[in-house]
Design an enzyme around this catalytic site. Structure first.
Site, short mmCIF file in Angstrom:
data_model
loop_
_atom_site.label_atom_id
_atom_site.label_comp_id
_atom_site.label_asym_id
_atom_site.label_seq_id
_atom_site.Cartn_x
_atom_site.Cartn_y
_atom_site.Cartn_z
CB CYS A 13 103.14 -98.87 6.81
SG CYS A 13 101.46 -99.34 7.21
CB CYS A 57 100.33 -101.23 11.30
SG CYS A 57 100.58 -100.20 9.85
#
Length: 143
Positions: free
Chosen positions: A49, A47
């Protein structure tokens, strides 16, 4: 699922710090079953983010004078069985990637879930971790 070769740098961000990678159910159980003392368990992920700030935050936090007795990681989406087993030790928490658990004597005493990591700087995440280390880890313990 991403090819293993693409994930090597993301794995190495933690393992180069001495964080022990747990890749099998047996590895997880050997480290966490009947665990005494404190253990940091990082559920690593691709991920961008959240994980891109979580990994540097862990590096910063592990420079702190007070640290967990052991530091471990599993990789969500790659080592699925190991990740599922590690999450099984996080009683009361939904699966989250990335996430960072601090355990003491086998119980989760502090948890950062993805929603608490996402959108925050590595420094902010590291501050949360070092505060938890100060609260739950004995001073001067090796990582």
């Amino acid at each position: 699922m991403y090819p293993e070769q693409l994930l090597i740098p993301m794995r190495q961000e933690l393992t180069r710090l001495g964080v022990e990678e747990l890749r099998t159910v047996a590895d997880v159980d050997a480290k966490l079953a009947d665990q005494k003392g404190t253990a940091l368990v990082v559920v690593n992920s691709v991920c961008g983010c959240a994980a891109r700030n979580a990994r540097p935050a862990i590096a910063m936090a592990l420079q702190h004078a007070v640290k967990p007795d052991v530091s471990t990681t599993v990789f969500a989406g790659q080592d699925r069985e190991a990740t599922d087993r590690a999450r099984g030790y996080f009683t009361g928490y939904a699966p989250s990637s990335p996430s960072i658990a601090l355990m003491k004597d086998g119980d989760v005493v502090f948890m950062l879930e993805r929603y608490q990591i996402e959108g925050r700087t590595a420094q902010q995440i590291a501050a949360d971790l070092t505060n938890a280390f100060d609260q739950y880890c004995a001073s001067g313990q090796p990582a």
